[in-house]
Design an enzyme around this catalytic site. Sequence first.
Site, PDB file in Angstrom:
ATOM      1  N   LYS A 272     -14.715   3.905  -1.419  1.00 14.45           N
ATOM      2  CA  LYS A 272     -15.215   4.829  -2.429  1.00 14.45           C
ATOM      3  C   LYS A 272     -16.591   4.436  -2.959  1.00 14.45           C
ATOM      4  O   LYS A 272     -17.594   4.724  -2.348  1.00 14.45           O
ATOM      5  CB  LYS A 272     -14.180   5.004  -3.536  1.00 14.45           C
ATOM      6  CG  LYS A 272     -12.945   5.790  -3.074  1.00 14.45           C
ATOM      7  CD  LYS A 272     -12.072   6.215  -4.218  1.00 14.45           C
ATOM      8  CE  LYS A 272     -10.834   6.990  -3.751  1.00 14.45           C
ATOM      9  NZ  LYS A 272     -11.114   8.295  -3.183  1.00 14.45           N
TER      10      LYS A 272
ATOM     11  N   PHE B 239      -0.679   5.400  -3.498  1.00 14.63           N
ATOM     12  CA  PHE B 239      -1.464   6.138  -2.507  1.00 14.63           C
ATOM     13  C   PHE B 239      -2.401   5.144  -1.830  1.00 14.63           C
ATOM     14  O   PHE B 239      -3.262   4.563  -2.476  1.00 14.63           O
ATOM     15  CB  PHE B 239      -2.276   7.269  -3.135  1.00 14.63           C
ATOM     16  CG  PHE B 239      -3.003   8.095  -2.101  1.00 14.63           C
ATOM     17  CD1 PHE B 239      -2.387   9.186  -1.511  1.00 14.63           C
ATOM     18  CD2 PHE B 239      -4.286   7.756  -1.691  1.00 14.63           C
ATOM     19  CE1 PHE B 239      -3.037   9.941  -0.539  1.00 14.63           C
ATOM     20  CE2 PHE B 239      -4.943   8.491  -0.716  1.00 14.63           C
ATOM     21  CZ  PHE B 239      -4.308   9.587  -0.143  1.00 14.63           C
TER      22      PHE B 239
ATOM     23  N   ASP C 241      -5.034  -3.016  -3.558  1.00 16.32           N
ATOM     24  CA  ASP C 241      -5.813  -1.855  -3.144  1.00 16.32           C
ATOM     25  C   ASP C 241      -6.741  -1.491  -4.293  1.00 16.32           C
ATOM     26  O   ASP C 241      -6.334  -0.879  -5.279  1.00 16.32           O
ATOM     27  CB  ASP C 241      -4.874  -0.689  -2.805  1.00 16.32           C
ATOM     28  CG  ASP C 241      -5.621   0.533  -2.284  1.00 16.32           C
ATOM     29  OD1 ASP C 241      -6.826   0.657  -2.548  1.00 16.32           O
ATOM     30  OD2 ASP C 241      -4.973   1.374  -1.624  1.00 16.32           O
TER      31      ASP C 241
END
Length: 368
Positions: A232, A118, A203
């Site tokens: 985040k 993702f 990532d």
Amino acid sequence: MQTYGRQPVVLESGKGSLVYDIEGREYVDCVAGIAVNNIGHCHPRLTEAIKKQAEKLIHVSNLYYTQPQAELAEQLVNVTGMDRVFFCNSGTEAVEAAMKLARATTKKTDFIAVEHSFHGRTMGALSLTYKDIYRAPFKPLVQEEKFVPFNDAQAVSDSITSKTAAVIVEPIQGEGGINVPSPDYLKEVRKICDENEVLLIFDEVQTGFGRTGTWFCKEHFGVEPDIMTMAKAIGGGFPMGAIAAREGVAFNRGEHAATFGGSPLACAAALASIDVIREEDLIQRSKEMGEYFRSELSKISTEGFVEVRGKGLMIGVQFDRKCADLVEHGRKNGVLLNCTSETVLRIAPPLVITKEQIDRVVGVLEQA
């Protein structure tokens, strides 16, 4: 627009690892804004930094220098061990920037991603995101990328062509089910990329800033990428994203930009968050509380329980059935949980969670 499958609760306030709804009910938060609130909800250092900066300067664009941006760039180079940074506003923007940078650097076009990945929902990042449920409504995408099995370095090697610009991988998969690779997988992928003059992108949007018990998950495996994405937890809850890259991998003037990227307000929040992680030793706390949490979860005898996996406070509890009912049970009993890949409880609480709160969570799951 009704795009979210929301829980039937209205949250109003939070402190540390606890949040409260508009009726005053208390919950232990094991979601943390999806691995965002690493330093806890409304940490006084963070709120003070935001308030103080908001009184001085909120936004001026990247036509000018600002001190918070320069200070944060220096801090990120320090904690990442990399050489250059570019600021944006979210994880998917960071992936888009990494894709553009890989193409600009290599003069090649294609990417290799892994199954169950993702990387975001914008059109470029969506091309690297595995689940068809995310992709199908928006095809044709920017391009159809190759997806290879996770934890299979040979599959990466077999898929590289003369057009491959980069391989992108999450060091631990988040949305895919908290999948942890074997110790040598990323080293092997690094070697394959070097041998084929292909860039390696990590990532670390979900795994960064202490989530796995190190500043960044790459440290567990002793591997350095060419480009790394972050978001985040970088701003402690304030929206922000960034990429870091090694020397020799950088945009030229005018090749990329973000109007709000690295705003004074976002940078002030990120600087405060990094300070808190350092001063409160939250890296070590994540490691210790993660070990305790996983140990206690492993004792659960709930029906359908398979295994517990993860590092630090990035934890997946695997079941042999769908676990949405456990999320509902948790909420009704004062614990916020998240189900990913249908059969995995993703547990990613603030790094400030206490043993008492962990025991409370485990107790609720034992009741299920």
